[in-house]
Scaffold this active site. Structure first.
Site, PDB file in Angstrom:
ATOM      1  N   GLN A 100      -1.241   2.361  -5.976  1.00  0.00           N
ATOM      2  CA  GLN A 100      -2.676   2.478  -5.712  1.00  0.00           C
ATOM      3  C   GLN A 100      -3.525   1.951  -6.865  1.00  0.00           C
ATOM      4  O   GLN A 100      -4.554   1.316  -6.653  1.00  0.00           O
ATOM      5  CB  GLN A 100      -3.036   3.937  -5.421  1.00  0.00           C
ATOM      6  CG  GLN A 100      -2.595   4.412  -4.045  1.00  0.00           C
ATOM      7  CD  GLN A 100      -2.974   5.860  -3.774  1.00  0.00           C
ATOM      8  OE1 GLN A 100      -3.323   6.595  -4.689  1.00  0.00           O
ATOM      9  NE2 GLN A 100      -2.906   6.272  -2.525  1.00  0.00           N
ATOM     10  N   TYR A 114      -3.329  -0.965   7.418  1.00  0.00           N
ATOM     11  CA  TYR A 114      -4.297  -1.926   7.928  1.00  0.00           C
ATOM     12  C   TYR A 114      -4.446  -1.773   9.442  1.00  0.00           C
ATOM     13  O   TYR A 114      -3.559  -1.271  10.121  1.00  0.00           O
ATOM     14  CB  TYR A 114      -3.853  -3.355   7.618  1.00  0.00           C
ATOM     15  CG  TYR A 114      -3.848  -3.716   6.165  1.00  0.00           C
ATOM     16  CD1 TYR A 114      -5.023  -4.109   5.521  1.00  0.00           C
ATOM     17  CD2 TYR A 114      -2.680  -3.669   5.414  1.00  0.00           C
ATOM     18  CE1 TYR A 114      -5.025  -4.446   4.189  1.00  0.00           C
ATOM     19  CE2 TYR A 114      -2.665  -4.004   4.074  1.00  0.00           C
ATOM     20  CZ  TYR A 114      -3.842  -4.396   3.462  1.00  0.00           C
ATOM     21  OH  TYR A 114      -3.838  -4.719   2.142  1.00  0.00           O
ATOM     22  N   ARG A 163       0.853  -1.192   0.000  1.00  0.00           N
ATOM     23  CA  ARG A 163       0.000   0.000   0.000  1.00  0.00           C
ATOM     24  C   ARG A 163       0.887   1.239   0.000  1.00  0.00           C
ATOM     25  O   ARG A 163       1.090   1.883   1.021  1.00  0.00           O
ATOM     26  CB  ARG A 163      -0.951  -0.045   1.184  1.00  0.00           C
ATOM     27  CG  ARG A 163      -1.989  -1.152   1.009  1.00  0.00           C
ATOM     28  CD  ARG A 163      -3.345  -0.707   1.462  1.00  0.00           C
ATOM     29  NE  ARG A 163      -4.399  -1.529   0.892  1.00  0.00           N
ATOM     30  CZ  ARG A 163      -5.583  -1.690   1.463  1.00  0.00           C
ATOM     31  NH1 ARG A 163      -5.856  -1.097   2.595  1.00  0.00           N
ATOM     32  NH2 ARG A 163      -6.501  -2.424   0.879  1.00  0.00           N
ATOM     33  N   SER A 201      -8.335  -2.758  -2.669  1.00  0.00           N
ATOM     34  CA  SER A 201      -9.065  -1.494  -2.611  1.00  0.00           C
ATOM     35  C   SER A 201     -10.180  -1.446  -3.653  1.00  0.00           C
ATOM     36  O   SER A 201     -11.311  -1.059  -3.349  1.00  0.00           O
ATOM     37  CB  SER A 201      -8.106  -0.319  -2.825  1.00  0.00           C
ATOM     38  OG  SER A 201      -7.226  -0.194  -1.727  1.00  0.00           O
ATOM     39  N   ASP A 221      -3.941  -1.987  -6.831  1.00  0.00           N
ATOM     40  CA  ASP A 221      -4.412  -2.605  -5.582  1.00  0.00           C
ATOM     41  C   ASP A 221      -5.802  -3.230  -5.749  1.00  0.00           C
ATOM     42  O   ASP A 221      -6.813  -2.533  -5.715  1.00  0.00           O
ATOM     43  CB  ASP A 221      -4.425  -1.536  -4.493  1.00  0.00           C
ATOM     44  CG  ASP A 221      -4.771  -2.091  -3.120  1.00  0.00           C
ATOM     45  OD1 ASP A 221      -5.021  -3.309  -3.012  1.00  0.00           O
ATOM     46  OD2 ASP A 221      -4.803  -1.305  -2.159  1.00  0.00           O
TER      47      ASP A 221
END
Length: 373
Positions: free
Chosen positions: A126, A229, A121, A132, A129
């Site tokens: 991004q 997280y 992350r 997400s 991912d």
């Protein structure tokens, strides 16, 4: 460079790992793409769409033959990969902790298995991912599932016959899924509150127009783990949180839980006693049910009723919006492979930071430090 796109075989999996859009982009990089026939049917993509984008259509065996990179959503059964050449890449959501034995089998086949859910992350990753992109739509779908089971309206309605009160929605766990759940419930007119162990989420909750519910009595505790997280909290914090939640949850109509800790069972957030305190007709949606569940009594793949409260435990929620989640998942895969595409070698060459993070197997061995720890 031959890229193969497999048809998913896992029960209930409706997504696909490539779309005509990403097929066209891969071909633009200089690769050839072969799609297993019927791969996109459950995601509302016909074979003709892939053909028109420039892909070849074939059986699974022909797709795997001489493939340099094989794309999937869920990790395929190793027995179905007969014919893959040694050293080929398998790029998918491989569930490394939950399917550890399967990872060993990929290693035995000589594959280089790349687990997309291990993507670090960091800012530049991004767009790569999958957690997400898929969680975002899962949070949205969780609210719709709750609305479908809830026997009343979400918004406040003032009518000549009287006023209908707004539904009270409580979101537990304010990651990507939780934030989207808050936003969706607000759009539907609900009165929304939310909680998380990470103090930094307070501002995010407020920015969406929801009320933050946080433990204030226990100071100096921060639930932020690596990569953004949540992490495991102290017993003191858990006791304080349970007391706070118990008083709040009894007043709620709908609760959505999203809390996950990578590599560990989902934390238990709601007890049977807390469920019993809720009004009959209330609904709980447990998005962590496949990781052990945040809710006592939740059952994966089922809607159960306890104390007059429905507990929704749908499996693979992103697959319930297969067309949109497939489009996002496919872009995640393209983004990671195209970002490292070497024009001279005509193939992707991963750097150390991302390569070491997502690579599970190489040279017949499991090499990922998170699995070897």
């Amino acid at each position: 460079m031959k890229i193969a796109v497999l048809k998913e075989t896992a029960a209930g999996e409706r997504r696909v790992s490539a779309t005509p859009e990403t097929v066209k982009k891969f071909i633009g990089l200089g690769a050839s793409v072969t799609v297993e026939k019927g791969a996109g049917e459950t995601a509302s993509i016909a074979d003709q769409g892939y053909f028109d984008a420039g892909a070849s259509l074939s059986s699974r065996a022909d797709a795997l033959k001489d493939a340099d990179i094989v794309l999937g959503v869920a990790g395929p059964d190793p027995k179905s990969l007969t014919g893959m050449k040694s050293g080929a890449w398998l790029v998918a959501g491989l569930n490394p902790f939950g399917e550890r034995a399967r990872i060993d089998e990929y290693a035995a086949l000589g594959l280089e298995a790349l687990a997309m859910e291990f993507m670090p992350r960091i800012t530049r990753a991004q767009s790569m991912d999958i957690l997400s992109s898929q969680s975002n739509l899962a949070g949205y779908k969780a609210v719709l599932d709750a609305a479908g089971e809830y026997g009343r309206a979400f918004p406040m309605m003032m009518t000549a016959a009287g006023t209908v009160s707004a539904a009270k929605v409580f979101v537990m766990g304010v990651g990507v899924a939780g934030l989207q759940a808050i936003a969706t419930a607000r759009r539907l007119g609900a009165q929304v509150s939310a909680t998380d162990v990470r103090a930094a989420t307070r501002e995010q909750i407020l920015s969406l127009g929801a009320k933050p519910i946080f433990v204030e009595a226990v100071k100096g505790i921060e639930g932020e783990g690596t990569g953004g997280y949540a992490t495991e909290m102290s017993d003191e914090y858990k006791a304080a949180q349970a007391e706070l939640v118990s008083s709040h949850i009894a007043k709620q109509d709908i609760v959505i839980t999203t809390a996950l800790i990578p590599g560990r069972p989902a934390p238990r957030l709601i007890s049977d006693a807390q469920i019993a305190s809720m009004k009959p007709g209330s609904v709980i949606v447990d998005l962590a049910v496949e990781a052990g569940g945040n809710v006592e009594g939740a059952a994966a793949g089922e809607i159960v009723e306890k104390h007059g409260v429905k507990i929704v435990g749908h499996k693979n929620v992103p697959s319930r919006l297969a067309a949109d989640t497939s489009a996002l998942f496919a872009r995640n895969l393209f983004n990671v492979l195209s970002a490292f595409w070497d024009k001279e070698a005509q193939r992707p060459v991963l750097d150390e930071e991302i390569g070491d993070a997502i690579r599970l197997t190489r040279g017949g061995k499991v090499v990922n430090s998170r699995l070897l720890a």
